[in-house]
Scaffold this active site. Structure first.
Site, PDB file in Angstrom:
ATOM      1  N   HIS A 198       0.856  -1.192   0.000  1.00  0.00           N
ATOM      2  CA  HIS A 198       0.000   0.000   0.000  1.00  0.00           C
ATOM      3  C   HIS A 198       0.889   1.238   0.000  1.00  0.00           C
ATOM      4  O   HIS A 198       0.776   2.131   0.842  1.00  0.00           O
ATOM      5  CB  HIS A 198      -0.889  -0.017   1.254  1.00  0.00           C
ATOM      6  CG  HIS A 198      -2.135   0.815   1.132  1.00  0.00           C
ATOM      7  ND1 HIS A 198      -3.242   0.381   0.472  1.00  0.00           N
ATOM      8  CD2 HIS A 198      -2.450   2.054   1.575  1.00  0.00           C
ATOM      9  CE1 HIS A 198      -4.199   1.297   0.529  1.00  0.00           C
ATOM     10  NE2 HIS A 198      -3.730   2.331   1.188  1.00  0.00           N
ATOM     11  N   THR A 240      -2.572   2.785  -4.622  1.00  0.00           N
ATOM     12  CA  THR A 240      -2.795   3.229  -3.254  1.00  0.00           C
ATOM     13  C   THR A 240      -3.688   4.468  -3.185  1.00  0.00           C
ATOM     14  O   THR A 240      -3.404   5.490  -3.812  1.00  0.00           O
ATOM     15  CB  THR A 240      -1.433   3.545  -2.600  1.00  0.00           C
ATOM     16  OG1 THR A 240      -0.638   2.356  -2.669  1.00  0.00           O
ATOM     17  CG2 THR A 240      -1.588   3.981  -1.152  1.00  0.00           C
ATOM     18  N   GLU A 241      -4.764   4.372  -2.436  1.00  0.00           N
ATOM     19  CA  GLU A 241      -5.695   5.492  -2.194  1.00  0.00           C
ATOM     20  C   GLU A 241      -6.157   6.147  -3.503  1.00  0.00           C
ATOM     21  O   GLU A 241      -6.347   7.359  -3.577  1.00  0.00           O
ATOM     22  CB  GLU A 241      -5.052   6.541  -1.287  1.00  0.00           C
ATOM     23  CG  GLU A 241      -4.489   5.993   0.019  1.00  0.00           C
ATOM     24  CD  GLU A 241      -5.547   5.465   0.982  1.00  0.00           C
ATOM     25  OE1 GLU A 241      -6.608   6.091   1.077  1.00  0.00           O
ATOM     26  OE2 GLU A 241      -5.305   4.414   1.619  1.00  0.00           O
ATOM     27  N   LEU A 242      -6.315   5.305  -4.533  1.00  0.00           N
ATOM     28  CA  LEU A 242      -6.746   5.750  -5.857  1.00  0.00           C
ATOM     29  C   LEU A 242      -5.854   6.837  -6.464  1.00  0.00           C
ATOM     30  O   LEU A 242      -6.328   7.700  -7.213  1.00  0.00           O
ATOM     31  CB  LEU A 242      -8.208   6.229  -5.850  1.00  0.00           C
ATOM     32  CG  LEU A 242      -9.271   5.211  -5.474  1.00  0.00           C
ATOM     33  CD1 LEU A 242     -10.630   5.651  -6.005  1.00  0.00           C
ATOM     34  CD2 LEU A 242      -8.970   3.816  -5.976  1.00  0.00           C
TER      35      LEU A 242
END
Lengths: 402, 427
Positions: free
Chosen positions: A109, A145-147
């Site tokens: 991530h 990760t986190e769009l």
């Protein structure tokens, strides 16, 4: 025939312990096992287990008409295996229904795409192996990760052979167009970009229990009505959110589980509507338009950019320095050092260092295990200092031998 | 639009002597209030050539014998000695009996003695309580002949006349609390001064503590009514930066303020010891004096840190600016600090700041490193990190710079006017 594409993010970092300057040189373990385990237990009981159980029920009840997708980080899966095999087992059961798809991402991530393409690819491969091992699937759709997303990344992922990539539907880039169709980046050939419908997603993820919200309390019927309103001018409604929405961000008392229990049934009452996984969504509809993201975007905060992870001097320094160790780390061939280094690449560490909450919102504060962003930074830098010393020590004797 | 109000203010330390002290705060506020109200300021002594534009300064030392005779032709019957002498053994519940007799005697001596022109050398030394009573006697007599809409008193030294005037005239009383006996002397501070503060708070229409932290002390330790309390943070005046070359090698970590229990000097020494164990080149400066100075010198000597520690004694403003110009880390480990203007002075010099959570300034310097004073380990780590980690220094300094923008006397004066208005609105 519009469809709903549900994708849930499951992630838990290896939080660093309060690693003091005085620990450097004497303590070579940087992670807070007790805390990480405690959080995992709490979230497992409040969210993962009850939600997985409910998802399984819904899948069985709707006999193949209810489908969902997950992106589970490698570090979360590792922790499930070590501490909560029951949760891992419940995901495997979901995988066995054939109605659940697993999405590719970086194992840690991480923000590797920005700092090292090499590491980025390694982590995606590492994650792919793990998904294959547990769920017997080979992911076809990627989610960063986190769009975090831009045109260049879409191309990079296309070249890696993926069919689709997930991103945020940002207003300033959509310019009045709807997120409910398939888009592509201007520089790609065939990879499809699935855009999050943030309004309908956030109605569940953020506003559901907000008593000041004009729509509170939100019922499954009302929500299904909003979804049905898309009929005729949209193909897919992409509802992307943290899995912890269920039971953790929105407490059980808020009625979130009842909402989830009845919402699919209400949506399916309309004969034109279906649920699709991410791959099915990508396969079902053609590309309608281009989505031009030059700058990196994300799904975070109101800015939808990277300012929660990067930008202040602490974040910039710590992340630059940890990536600067990349070559030496791999050269050390030391499994433990490599593992520690990789776990320190997880984006959460930099998120804890954000000073944005001084101006906006207490969101970050809630998600941080530390007293202040300064503490997050200091513990990280101390741990990294020890890691780097260890690397140097390992390198020196070899030089002498020569 | 309200009519311009006449404010009768009582101050003590004027012109300012102590850096970051009561005088600095009173002066800053006064200057900023001049455009907003007619302020008449009563102080123990005025010095020639010290004026504040548009503020009427009355130094009691400038009231001559003749004028005094005129004022005292008919003296009022002062409330407090009467209460104290006739109504029982103590001024308040916490004044010890021996102390009561002692204080009663002072009241007796002052009120039965001749009135002579007010004289005071050192505002904080000698028989301060007697001076405080003399100050009250003359200033009340003087002020009864003047017109005012509100009484505004800064700290306990001025509470006696302010209370008397409130009782006599019924004009609203505003107490400005820069520091309490609780801060200065801790939990076991209950004495005559404490009683005076408690009584004044009970009588006051509004209490302006210099922080929410101090407001909480007024409520918890003095039983003040929470709805009277309207905290107003201090401001600071812009500085012209002094430039100076560092006279020593290594990073310079500084502490300045009175070297007393309240300011936590021993935590500074203990943290320094831990820092020096890993960064032996660091230097520490303890600037200020007080009853713990000698014990601190002895302690650093016993630790063998004498060559790393510099004790400067009391510093005037100019010397302090020179110190700030060469400092790398500022520490304020105060056990209880109503505000802590000196931390803001360090911020003006772009020095990373480590301050205690039990300070008012922690409420306005969001980006400072904040410690529990007893957590010496953490304190030491913050010093080390401030020296070693560039990212941390930059972040602390830039966050502090941001906070500094709103720490002005103009903001402070505006809020004080708001406090007055809240009283007049009620009437």
């Amino acid at each position: 025939m519009p469809s709903i594409c549900f994708y849930f993010q499951v992630h838990q970092p290896y939080r660093l312990k309060e690693y003091s300057f005085f620990d450097i040189g004497t303590d070579h373990y940087y992670f807070d096992d007790a805390k990480n385990r405690e959080v995992l237990d709490k979230v497992s009981e409040k969210c993962y287990l009850p939600t997985n159980r409910l998802m399984l029920e819904l899948i069985e009840k709707h006999q193949g008409k209810f489908k969902i997708s997950y992106s589970i980080s490698g570090v979360a899966l590792e922790q499930f295996e070590a501490w909560r095999p029951d949760v891992l087992q419940s995901f495997i059961e979901l995988a066995n229904t054939g109605c659940v798809e697993f999405i590719a991402e970086t194992y840690y991530h991480s923000l590797a795409y920005i700092f090292s393409k090499d590491e980025f690819q390694k982590q995606i491969e590492q994650h792919r192996q793990l998904i294959k091992k547990y769920f017997k699937q080979d992911p076809k759709v990627f989610r960063n990760t986190e769009l975090q997303y831009n045109n260049e990344l879409a191309k990079f992922i296309e070249d890696m052979g993926y069919d689709a990539i997930i991103c945020e539907g940002v207003d300033r880039l959509l310019q009045d167009r709807s997120p409910n169709s398939i888009y592509k980046a201007p520089n790609t050939n065939r990879i499809k970009s699935l855009l999050k419908n943030y309004r309908l997603s956030d109605d569940i993820a953020f506003r559901f229990s907000d008593r000041n919200w004009s729509e509170w309390p939100l019922t499954a019927e009302t929500y299904a009505k909003w979804v049905h309103a898309v009929a005729g001018h949209g193909e897919t409604i992409n509802l992307f959110m943290d899995y912890e929405t269920f039971g953790e961000h929105q407490w059980a008392q808020s009625g979130i589980f009842e909402f989830l229990r009845y919402m699919p049934g209400h949506v399916l009452k309309h004969p034109d509507f279906t649920f699709k996984t991410v791959s099915e969504t990508a396969a079902a509809y053609p590309i309608r338009d281009t989505y031009d993201a030059h700058q990196l975007i994300s799904w975070a905060d109101t800015e939808r950019d990277l300012s929660a992870w990067l930008g202040n001097p602490m974040q910039d320094e710590s992340i630059a320095k940890i990536y600067a160790l990349e070559k030496d780390i791999y050269q050390s061939n030391d499994k433990e050092l490599i593992d520690a280094w990789k776990k320190m690449l997880t984006s959460d560490h930099y998120y804890y260092m954000t000073t944005k909450f001084w101006a906006d919102g207490d969101v970050h504060k809630y998600f941080s295990p530390y007293e202040s962003p300064y503490d997050a930074y200091i513990y990280f830098m101390n741990a990294m200092s020890d890691l780097s010393n260890q690397l140097k020590k390992k390198a020196q004797p070899r030089l002498k031998k020569k | 639009m309200l009519a311009r109000k006449k404010v009768l203010m009582f101050g003590w330390e004027f012109p300012p002597v102590i850096s970051g002290g009561l005088g600095v705060a009173t002066l800053g506020l006064c200057k900023a209030m001049a455009p907003l109200a007619d302020v008449k300021m009563i102080i123990p002594k005025n010095v020639p050539d010290f004026n504040i534009p548009n503020i009427e300064l009355v130094g009691l030392n400038s009231i001559g014998r003749k004028e005094l005779e005129e004022l005292f032709k008919k003296e009022i019957h002062y409330s407090f000695p009467e209460m104290s002498v006739k109504k029982g053994p103590s001024f308040g519940p916490y004044t010890r009996i021996a102390e009561t007799e002692y204080i009663d005697k002072k009241f007796y001596d002052v009120f039965h003695g001749e009135v002579h022109p007010f004289e005071i050398d050192d505002l904080y030394a000698g028989d301060v309580i007697k001076k405080v009573i003399e100050f009250a006697r003359i200033s009340v007599q003087y002020c009864l002949r003047t017109k005012f809409d509100v009484i505004h008193a800064h700290d306990w030294m001025t509470f006696l006349p302010a209370m008397e005037l409130k009782i006599r005239t019924g004009k609203p009383l505003v107490l400005h609390v820069h520091s309490t006996e609780f801060d200065r002397a801790g939990e076991h501070s209950k004495n005559w001064v404490w009683d005076l503060e408690k009584r004044a708070m009970a009588l006051a229409d509004r209490i302006i503590p210099v922080s929410r932290y101090t407001g909480d002390i007024c409520v918890q330790h003095y039983g003040a009514e929470p709805n009277k309390i309207m905290p107003v943070h201090n401001g600071i005046e812009a500085v012209k930066h002094t430039v100076k070359k560092k006279p020593v090698e290594g990073n310079l970590v500084i502490f300045f303020g009175r070297v007393t229990m309240q300011k936590g000097p021993e935590y500074f020494v203990e943290a320094a010891k831990k820092v020096l164990a890993v960064h032996p080149d660091t230097k520490f400066v303890m600037a200020g004096s007080g009853d713990l100075l000698r014990p601190m010198i002895e302690r650093t000597a016993a630790y063998g840190l004498g060559d790393k520690f510099f004790f400067t004694g009391f510093l005037n403003k100019k010397m302090l600016n020179e110190l700030l110009a060469i400092a790398d880390v500022y520490c304020m480990p105060s056990v209880s600090e109503p505000f802590g203007l000196s931390a803001v002075e360090a911020v003006q010099y772009g020095i990373p700041t480590i301050i205690s959570k039990t300070s008012g300034v922690a409420e306005v310097l969001n980006g400072s490193l904040k410690i529990d004073v007893w957590d010496v380990n953490k304190f030491a780590q913050y010093i080390i990190a401030s020296i070693d980690l560039k990212g941390l220094r930059k972040s602390v300094v830039s966050a502090n710079d941001e906070s500094l923008k709103s720490i002005t006397w103009e903001n402070c004066a505006q809020k004080v006017m708001g406090v007055y208005e809240s009283i007049f609105d009620e009437e």
